[in-house]
Design a protein around this motif. Structure first.
Motif, PDB file in Angstrom:
ATOM      1  N   VAL A 141      10.654  24.034 -30.730  1.00  0.00           N
ATOM      2  CA  VAL A 141       9.445  24.787 -30.376  1.00  0.00           C
ATOM      3  C   VAL A 141       9.045  25.652 -31.568  1.00  0.00           C
ATOM      4  O   VAL A 141       9.738  26.618 -31.887  1.00  0.00           O
ATOM      5  CB  VAL A 141       9.683  25.677 -29.134  1.00  0.00           C
ATOM      6  N   PRO A 142       7.938  25.345 -32.249  1.00  0.00           N
ATOM      7  CA  PRO A 142       7.506  26.129 -33.404  1.00  0.00           C
ATOM      8  C   PRO A 142       7.025  27.519 -33.003  1.00  0.00           C
ATOM      9  O   PRO A 142       6.785  27.779 -31.810  1.00  0.00           O
ATOM     10  CB  PRO A 142       6.358  25.291 -33.979  1.00  0.00           C
ATOM     11  N   THR A 143       6.876  28.400 -33.978  1.00  0.00           N
ATOM     12  CA  THR A 143       6.521  29.789 -33.687  1.00  0.00           C
ATOM     13  C   THR A 143       5.180  29.909 -32.966  1.00  0.00           C
ATOM     14  O   THR A 143       5.004  30.795 -32.135  1.00  0.00           O
ATOM     15  CB  THR A 143       6.470  30.607 -34.986  1.00  0.00           C
ATOM     16  N   ARG A 144       4.241  29.029 -33.265  1.00  0.00           N
ATOM     17  CA  ARG A 144       2.924  29.130 -32.630  1.00  0.00           C
ATOM     18  C   ARG A 144       2.977  28.851 -31.134  1.00  0.00           C
ATOM     19  O   ARG A 144       2.032  29.165 -30.403  1.00  0.00           O
ATOM     20  CB  ARG A 144       1.940  28.171 -33.304  1.00  0.00           C
ATOM     21  N   GLU A 145       4.069  28.236 -30.670  1.00  0.00           N
ATOM     22  CA  GLU A 145       4.200  27.913 -29.251  1.00  0.00           C
ATOM     23  C   GLU A 145       5.321  28.702 -28.571  1.00  0.00           C
ATOM     24  O   GLU A 145       5.483  28.613 -27.352  1.00  0.00           O
ATOM     25  CB  GLU A 145       4.497  26.416 -29.074  1.00  0.00           C
ATOM     26  N   ALA A 146       6.074  29.474 -29.348  1.00  0.00           N
ATOM     27  CA  ALA A 146       7.296  30.093 -28.842  1.00  0.00           C
ATOM     28  C   ALA A 146       7.088  30.988 -27.630  1.00  0.00           C
ATOM     29  O   ALA A 146       7.954  31.067 -26.754  1.00  0.00           O
ATOM     30  CB  ALA A 146       7.979  30.883 -29.963  1.00  0.00           C
ATOM     31  N   PHE A 147       5.947  31.661 -27.560  1.00  0.00           N
ATOM     32  CA  PHE A 147       5.710  32.572 -26.453  1.00  0.00           C
ATOM     33  C   PHE A 147       4.541  32.132 -25.586  1.00  0.00           C
ATOM     34  O   PHE A 147       3.954  32.926 -24.857  1.00  0.00           O
ATOM     35  CB  PHE A 147       5.498  33.995 -26.984  1.00  0.00           C
ATOM     36  N   ARG A 148       4.237  30.838 -25.653  1.00  0.00           N
ATOM     37  CA  ARG A 148       3.214  30.241 -24.791  1.00  0.00           C
ATOM     38  C   ARG A 148       3.816  29.024 -24.102  1.00  0.00           C
ATOM     39  O   ARG A 148       3.910  27.958 -24.692  1.00  0.00           O
ATOM     40  CB  ARG A 148       1.993  29.806 -25.604  1.00  0.00           C
ATOM     41  N   PRO A 149       4.271  29.183 -22.865  1.00  0.00           N
ATOM     42  CA  PRO A 149       4.873  28.047 -22.153  1.00  0.00           C
ATOM     43  C   PRO A 149       3.944  26.834 -22.151  1.00  0.00           C
ATOM     44  O   PRO A 149       2.785  26.930 -21.750  1.00  0.00           O
ATOM     45  CB  PRO A 149       5.079  28.584 -20.742  1.00  0.00           C
ATOM     46  N   GLN A 150       4.445  25.714 -22.636  1.00  0.00           N
ATOM     47  CA  GLN A 150       3.630  24.511 -22.753  1.00  0.00           C
ATOM     48  C   GLN A 150       3.679  23.651 -21.480  1.00  0.00           C
ATOM     49  O   GLN A 150       2.860  22.776 -21.294  1.00  0.00           O
ATOM     50  CB  GLN A 150       4.104  23.676 -23.945  1.00  0.00           C
ATOM     51  N   LYS A 151       4.673  23.882 -20.653  1.00  0.00           N
ATOM     52  CA  LYS A 151       4.807  23.130 -19.416  1.00  0.00           C
ATOM     53  C   LYS A 151       4.892  24.116 -18.254  1.00  0.00           C
ATOM     54  O   LYS A 151       4.850  25.326 -18.445  1.00  0.00           O
ATOM     55  CB  LYS A 151       6.060  22.251 -19.462  1.00  0.00           C
ATOM     56  N   ARG A 152       5.014  23.593 -17.045  1.00  0.00           N
ATOM     57  CA  ARG A 152       5.089  24.466 -15.871  1.00  0.00           C
ATOM     58  C   ARG A 152       6.273  25.414 -16.003  1.00  0.00           C
ATOM     59  O   ARG A 152       7.422  24.993 -16.018  1.00  0.00           O
ATOM     60  CB  ARG A 152       5.224  23.622 -14.606  1.00  0.00           C
ATOM     61  N   TRP A 153       5.968  26.698 -16.107  1.00  0.00           N
ATOM     62  CA  TRP A 153       7.003  27.688 -16.371  1.00  0.00           C
ATOM     63  C   TRP A 153       7.432  28.453 -15.128  1.00  0.00           C
ATOM     64  O   TRP A 153       8.563  28.940 -15.041  1.00  0.00           O
ATOM     65  CB  TRP A 153       6.505  28.698 -17.402  1.00  0.00           C
ATOM     66  N   TRP A 154       6.525  28.567 -14.138  1.00  0.00           N
ATOM     67  CA  TRP A 154       6.815  29.463 -13.029  1.00  0.00           C
ATOM     68  C   TRP A 154       8.004  29.052 -12.161  1.00  0.00           C
ATOM     69  O   TRP A 154       8.716  29.927 -11.638  1.00  0.00           O
ATOM     70  CB  TRP A 154       5.562  29.682 -12.171  1.00  0.00           C
ATOM     71  N   PRO A 155       8.287  27.733 -11.954  1.00  0.00           N
ATOM     72  CA  PRO A 155       9.490  27.420 -11.157  1.00  0.00           C
ATOM     73  C   PRO A 155      10.762  27.916 -11.835  1.00  0.00           C
ATOM     74  O   PRO A 155      11.674  28.400 -11.156  1.00  0.00           O
ATOM     75  CB  PRO A 155       9.461  25.885 -11.065  1.00  0.00           C
ATOM     76  N   TRP A 156      10.818  27.779 -13.159  1.00  0.00           N
ATOM     77  CA  TRP A 156      12.006  28.229 -13.888  1.00  0.00           C
ATOM     78  C   TRP A 156      12.124  29.744 -13.873  1.00  0.00           C
ATOM     79  O   TRP A 156      13.212  30.287 -13.631  1.00  0.00           O
ATOM     80  CB  TRP A 156      11.971  27.718 -15.322  1.00  0.00           C
ATOM     81  N   LEU A 157      11.000  30.418 -14.123  1.00  0.00           N
ATOM     82  CA  LEU A 157      11.033  31.878 -14.188  1.00  0.00           C
ATOM     83  C   LEU A 157      11.276  32.498 -12.821  1.00  0.00           C
ATOM     84  O   LEU A 157      12.227  33.269 -12.633  1.00  0.00           O
ATOM     85  CB  LEU A 157       9.720  32.404 -14.777  1.00  0.00           C
ATOM     86  N   CYS A 158      10.453  32.145 -11.848  1.00  0.00           N
ATOM     87  CA  CYS A 158      10.576  32.729 -10.512  1.00  0.00           C
ATOM     88  C   CYS A 158      11.863  32.281  -9.819  1.00  0.00           C
ATOM     89  O   CYS A 158      12.568  33.084  -9.193  1.00  0.00           O
ATOM     90  CB  CYS A 158       9.365  32.365  -9.661  1.00  0.00           C
ATOM     91  N   GLY A 159      12.170  30.984  -9.938  1.00  0.00           N
ATOM     92  CA  GLY A 159      13.391  30.474  -9.323  1.00  0.00           C
ATOM     93  C   GLY A 159      14.634  31.084  -9.943  1.00  0.00           C
ATOM     94  O   GLY A 159      15.573  31.473  -9.234  1.00  0.00           O
ATOM     95  N   GLY A 160      14.634  31.175 -11.272  1.00  0.00           N
ATOM     96  CA  GLY A 160      15.779  31.758 -11.963  1.00  0.00           C
ATOM     97  C   GLY A 160      15.994  33.212 -11.601  1.00  0.00           C
ATOM     98  O   GLY A 160      17.127  33.650 -11.336  1.00  0.00           O
ATOM     99  N   MET A 161      14.915  33.982 -11.551  1.00  0.00           N
ATOM    100  CA  MET A 161      15.024  35.404 -11.199  1.00  0.00           C
ATOM    101  C   MET A 161      15.521  35.584  -9.777  1.00  0.00           C
ATOM    102  O   MET A 161      16.349  36.460  -9.503  1.00  0.00           O
ATOM    103  CB  MET A 161      13.670  36.089 -11.398  1.00  0.00           C
ATOM    104  N   ALA A 162      15.036  34.725  -8.864  1.00  0.00           N
ATOM    105  CA  ALA A 162      15.449  34.817  -7.462  1.00  0.00           C
ATOM    106  C   ALA A 162      16.934  34.493  -7.301  1.00  0.00           C
ATOM    107  O   ALA A 162      17.666  35.213  -6.603  1.00  0.00           O
ATOM    108  CB  ALA A 162      14.603  33.875  -6.611  1.00  0.00           C
ATOM    109  N   VAL A 163      17.390  33.434  -7.960  1.00  0.00           N
ATOM    110  CA  VAL A 163      18.804  33.037  -7.861  1.00  0.00           C
ATOM    111  C   VAL A 163      19.706  34.126  -8.440  1.00  0.00           C
ATOM    112  O   VAL A 163      20.763  34.446  -7.869  1.00  0.00           O
ATOM    113  CB  VAL A 163      19.036  31.695  -8.596  1.00  0.00           C
TER     114      VAL A 163
END
Length: 222
Positions: free
Chosen positions: A72-94
């Motif tokens: 993941v190059p720097t221009r994309e490092a902080f812009r999720p390119q794919k569906r991010w919310w299942p990983w973020l929300c699911g991970g935080m919940a678990v």
């Protein structure tokens, strides 16, 4: 097959040197400097300044240097390119449920929080999450992962992430207790989760937030 890095001599050299330097500096910091200066003085230096200046900044510069080779190059490092919310929300919940279960198993109330938790704890968790994820996922994993061999890179990354915890465990006399009780597997599992969230969302932001969230929960319930 055996784990192999990408076929780029400069990238391989930079990766190996960065690993050696990281572990030497961190071991020296935890095993020599911190005992000499004192944990009260060194803690904010390490967790705030150290994780940003000595971890995040060099990692970001290395990722930029090898932008075309890393996952993941720097221009994309902080812009999720794919569906991010299942990983973020699911991970935080678990993670939250896990901490609550551990709290209940010890017979404590889930509303019993650490009296030391405060704004500094949140800031510290954010600095640790950003710094460690730029190093371990953004750079060390991003520079080694190859199509079809993702799990090899994730496994190596988990070992590296585990080993960076050894100096502080040794300093605090926790190394063998954590090894024999298999408590170290928690670090391995977290590394795998952070790595997979990085690979699936193609973003450093998601594992950095998950990492910060985990540390905040540890500070809150610690």
């Amino acid at each position: 097959g055996a784990f192999r890095m990408k076929h780029n001599t400069k990238l391989k050299t930079a990766w190996i040197l960065s690993v050696i330097l990281l572990y030497l500096v961190w071991s020296l910091t935890e095993l020599v400097i911190t005992p000499a200066v004192g944990e009260a003085v060194m803690e904010p230096v390490k967790e705030l300044g150290g994780k940003l200046l000595l971890w995040a900044l060099p990692a970001w510069l290395l990722i930029r240097q090898f932008d075309e080779e890393v996952c993941v190059p720097t221009r994309e490092a902080f812009r999720p390119q794919k569906r991010w919310w299942p990983w973020l929300c699911g991970g935080m919940a678990v993670m939250l449920v896990y901490q609550i279960v551990i709290k209940l198993r010890t017979g404590e109330s889930i509303l019993e929080f650490s009296p030391d938790f405060g704004a500094y704890s949140v800031l510290s968790a954010c600095c640790i999450g950003l710094g460690e994820e730029l190093v371990f996922r953004g750079w060390l994993l991003g520079a080694t992962v190859q199509p079809g061999k993702e799990w090899q890179a994730v496994a190596v990354n988990a070992v590296l992430f585990l080993c960076i915890h050894f100096p502080i465990w040794i300093r605090d006399g926790l190394f063998w207790p954590y090894i024999t009780s298999l408590a170290f597997l928690q670090i391995v599992l977290l590394s795998v989760v952070f790595a997979l969230s990085y690979l699936h969302t193609r973003s450093v932001a998601v594992p950095a937030i998950l990492h910060a969230w985990w540390d905040m929960l540890c500070f809150l319930y610690g």
